[in-house]
Design an enzyme around this catalytic site. Structure first.
Site, short mmCIF file in Angstrom:
data_model
loop_
_atom_site.label_atom_id
_atom_site.label_comp_id
_atom_site.label_asym_id
_atom_site.label_seq_id
_atom_site.Cartn_x
_atom_site.Cartn_y
_atom_site.Cartn_z
CG LEU A 110 -1.99 -1.10 1.18
CD1 LEU A 110 -2.66 -1.26 2.54
CD2 LEU A 110 -3.04 -0.81 0.11
CG ASN A 124 1.80 -6.35 7.13
OD1 ASN A 124 0.88 -6.94 6.58
ND2 ASN A 124 3.08 -6.64 6.93
CG HIS A 126 6.58 -10.11 7.41
ND1 HIS A 126 6.28 -10.46 6.11
CD2 HIS A 126 7.91 -10.32 7.56
CE1 HIS A 126 7.38 -10.87 5.51
NE2 HIS A 126 8.38 -10.80 6.35
C1 GRF Z 1 -0.05 -15.26 7.11
O1 GRF Z 1 0.96 -16.22 7.19
C2 GRF Z 1 0.53 -13.88 7.21
O2 GRF Z 1 1.62 -13.80 8.05
C3 GRF Z 1 0.93 -13.63 5.78
O3 GRF Z 1 -0.11 -14.19 5.02
C4 GRF Z 1 -0.69 -15.27 5.73
C5 GRF Z 1 -2.17 -15.07 5.79
O4 GRF Z 1 -2.84 -16.20 6.32
N1 GRF Z 1 1.15 -12.24 5.55
P1 GRF Z 1 -4.43 -16.16 6.50
O5 GRF Z 1 -5.03 -15.72 5.17
O6 GRF Z 1 -4.73 -15.21 7.58
O7 GRF Z 1 -4.81 -17.57 6.83
#
Ligand code: GRF
Length: 209
Positions: A110, A124, A126
């Site tokens: 974004l 966010n 990560h």
């Molecule tokens: C998670 O592992 C998050 O850390 C990453 O994307 C994944 C999303 O998982 N950024 P979900 O869609 O919440 O199951």
């Protein structure tokens, strides 16, 4: 005019969360559950997805939460600048009057066209520790680095979103060990469980809890 979001916890002191997701939405589910059982004094009042087949849409529907599908493709096909998309998504998000916007597996970077609208309010998740494996496929890259002997484990973090990818002030972080018998699948499954707990805790902190 009718309240466009009548389920919102206005009047009960609860905070309003908008979740943005692109995939399975298990972290969205963790937030929905934490709001439902009182661990978060908040409600997920809106969900934004950018992929048609994102299972997060189904989770939002099951919880009775409005979900908007806002794909980037029509913008790129029309040759419109990326900032147009970000500004339009920001407009849709702003309509929910959020206290906090949680990027939970949102697979677009974004720009300031979005972020400047919500200073300090976008966080966010990560799946790596600060400064590690920014960008996509962080879990796979962590596991491959482990197999090459470059790292001894992985991690997860939640941070306030800055214009750089997967960087910004860290709200919460945790290590995610890799065990000798782990496959990518077992490591990933355990990491996701840890993510759900960390995201709820980071959201509580970000909301001022
Ligand atoms: C998670 O592992 C998050 O850390 C990453 O994307 C994944 C999303 O998982 N950024 P979900 O869609 O919440 O199951």
């Amino acid at each position: 005019m009718d309240d466009p979001h009548p389920f919102a916890p206005s009047g009960r002191g609860g905070k309003r969360i908008v979740v943005m997701a692109s995939g399975n939405g298990s972290n969205l589910q963790a937030l929905i559950d934490a709001c439902a059982d009182g661990r978060l004094k908040a409600a997920v009042v809106g969900v934004i997805v950018n992929r048609r087949d994102a299972y997060a849409r189904e989770r939002a529907a099951q919880a009775g939460i409005p979900c908007e599908y806002l794909p980037l493709k029509p913008y790129t096909e029309a040759g419109r600048p990326r900032a147009d998309y970000d500004a339009d998504v920001a407009e849709r998000v702003a309509a929910y009057s959020p206290d906090l916007i949680v990027l939970a597996g949102w697979m677009h970077v974004l720009s300031s066209a979005f972020l400047d609208r919500f200073p300090g309010k976008v966080i966010n998740l990560h799946p790596a520790l600060p400064g590690m494996f920014a960008g996509t496929h962080a879990i796979e890259r962590t596991f491959e680095a482990y197999q090459r002997g470059e790292v001894t484990g992985g991690g997860i973090m939640v941070h306030v979103v800055a214009p750089e990818v997967d960087a910004g002030p860290v709200i919460a972080q945790a290590e995610a060990p890799i065990l000798p018998d782990d496959t990518l699948e077992t490591f990933e499954a355990r990491l996701h469980v840890a993510e759900h707990a960390l995201l709820v805790e980071a959201t509580r902190r970000a909301l001022g809890g």
